[in-house]
Design an enzyme around this catalytic site. Structure first.
Site, PDB file in Angstrom:
ATOM      1  CE1 TYR A 125      -3.364  -2.601  -0.136  1.00 57.58           C
ATOM      2  CE2 TYR A 125      -4.483  -1.334   1.542  1.00 57.58           C
ATOM      3  CZ  TYR A 125      -4.480  -2.350   0.608  1.00 57.58           C
ATOM      4  OH  TYR A 125      -5.612  -3.103   0.415  1.00 57.58           O
ATOM      5  CE  LYS A 177      -0.156 -17.297  -1.497  1.00 58.06           C
ATOM      6  NZ  LYS A 177      -1.138 -18.397  -1.461  1.00 58.06           N
ATOM      7  CG  ASP A 212      -4.008 -19.206   0.182  1.00 53.32           C
ATOM      8  OD1 ASP A 212      -3.239 -18.997   1.134  1.00 53.32           O
ATOM      9  OD2 ASP A 212      -3.710 -19.934  -0.779  1.00 53.32           O
ATOM     10  CG  ASP A 236      -7.876  -2.964   3.231  1.00 52.77           C
ATOM     11  OD1 ASP A 236      -8.922  -2.789   3.900  1.00 52.77           O
ATOM     12  OD2 ASP A 236      -7.621  -2.318   2.199  1.00 52.77           O
TER      13      ASP A 236
END
Ligand code: NAI
Length: 343
Positions: A125, A177, A212, A236
């Protein structure tokens, strides 16, 4: 009598002034010791002083280091940059805290009590993005750079772990991740595991999960989690998912905490479709005010506020339209004030 606490108040746009008025009435009933310095931002800032984040507003927060804010409108596409993002950057509000707690039973998931702690300043971001033109296509290639720093990861993880200890959380889960983005999110996982071994071992259980899998597990069995701590983009997305488990954004408060200030807000936006109609649900902002009371070590008033919300919604059954009721903002506020007065 308790000491007065100076705090900045930003009413915000759309339904902002309505839900802020409701929140102030309830805080008054609680005799919360805030001394408000009213400032503007967002569209109201543009209209009043030509700037979505006027200098006077920044100066006020710099002085009080504490703010309660209503939602601020940000035009999509062009126009001005989000005042929310600018506030985060200006005051280095590196931690975003989003608790999700079932208040009205009988929804799809009962008895949820989950905390999401999101890194608020780094990762994907940071806005380092560009296109590479090829032939006649100006947008032939899109590129984005993510940056996570050891120091940024550590201060966020330390904040999350300290909060877990202070609030008696049993388990903290690092969401990452690192199997694919080995460096960008690997640094977050590595820093968290190392910090736990050195400083927090035995104070709570620590585990980790890939983002995930986390999303699936949250929907199948959210009760297996207690606190989630993660990087900016994942946080987020997951914090909205978690808000959905407890009835949506109308019930979701957020705290943005940094070294130089703490800003408390509802997670939802300015709801222009219902602004001025007197039907907005102020619960999310009220719960944000409860987080602000916690932050100021006024746990007793925070608990009374949460109890009044629970009783007004579940015993008096005074609910706004978004919760399936027929009460307006004023009637709901009155129910809360009565509960506090008689509580
Ligand atoms: P929104 O959250 O304002 O509205 C989405 C839907 O939820 C609308 O139907 C609205 O009526 C309803 N809703 C939201 N809050 C409600 C409440 N308290 N009571 C009853 N119903 C409620 O999202 P939207 O429409 O995407 O955004 C509108 C504006 O808000 C945009 O300019 C956006 O940039 C801004 N925004 C500001 C935020 C902030 O200041 N923290 C956060 C999110 C959006």
């Amino acid at each position: 009598m308790s000491q007065v606490i100076p705090a900045t108040l930003i009413a915000g746009d759309g339904i902002g002034p309505e839900i802020v008025d409701a929140t102030l009435a309830v805080l008054d009933a609680l005799k919360a010791p805030f001394e408000w310095d009213r400032q503007v931002a967002g569209l109201a800032g543009v209209q009043q002083s030509g700037d979505p984040l006027p200098k006077a507003t920044l100066d006020s927060i710099r002085r009080t280091r504490l703010a309660l804010k209503g939602p601020l409108e940000t035009p999509s596409g062009g126009g001005y940059r989000s005042s929310n993002v600018r506030l985060r950057e200006e005051f280095q509000l590196y931690a975003n805290l989003r608790p999700a707690h079932t208040i009205i039973p009988g929804g799809r998931f009962d008895n949820i009590d989950l905390m999401v702690v999101r890194e608020n300043l780094e990762g994907l971001y940071i806005g380092h993005e560009h296109y590479v033109p090829i032939d006649n296509d100006p947008h032939a290639v899109a590129m984005a750079t993510g940056i996570n720093t050891r120091q940024g990861c550590r201060r966020l993880l330390e904040f999350a772990f300290d909060t877990a200890v202070a609030t008696g959380r049993k388990k903290v889960t690092i969401v990452h991740k690192a199997n694919i983005m080995k460096a960008l999110t690997g640094i977050f996982l590595e820093t968290g595991l190392d910090l736990y071994e050195r400083k927090y071992k035995g104070k709570f259980q620590l585990d980790s999960v890939i983002v995930d899998a986390c999303a699936m597990k949250l929907v199948l069995n959210p009760w297996q989690f207690d606190m989630l701590v993660t990087t900016n983009l994942f946080g987020d997305i997951l914090s909205d998912l978690v808000a959905g488990l407890v009835g949506g954004l109308g019930m979701a408060p957020g705290a943005n905490i940094g070294a130089e200030a703490a800003i408390f807000e509802a997670v939802h936006g300015s709801a222009p479709d219902i602004a001025g109609k007197g039907i907005a649900n102020p619960t999310a902002l009220l719960l944000a005010a409860a987080l602000m009371l916690d932050h100021c070590k006024l746990a007793d008033q925070a608990a009374r506020l949460r109890k009044a919300i629970d009783e007004a919604l579940n015993i008096d059954k005074v609910r706004t339209g978004d919760l399936g009721g027929s009460a307006g903002t004023a009637a709901y506020t009155q129910a809360l004030v009565s509960r506090i007065a008689n509580g």
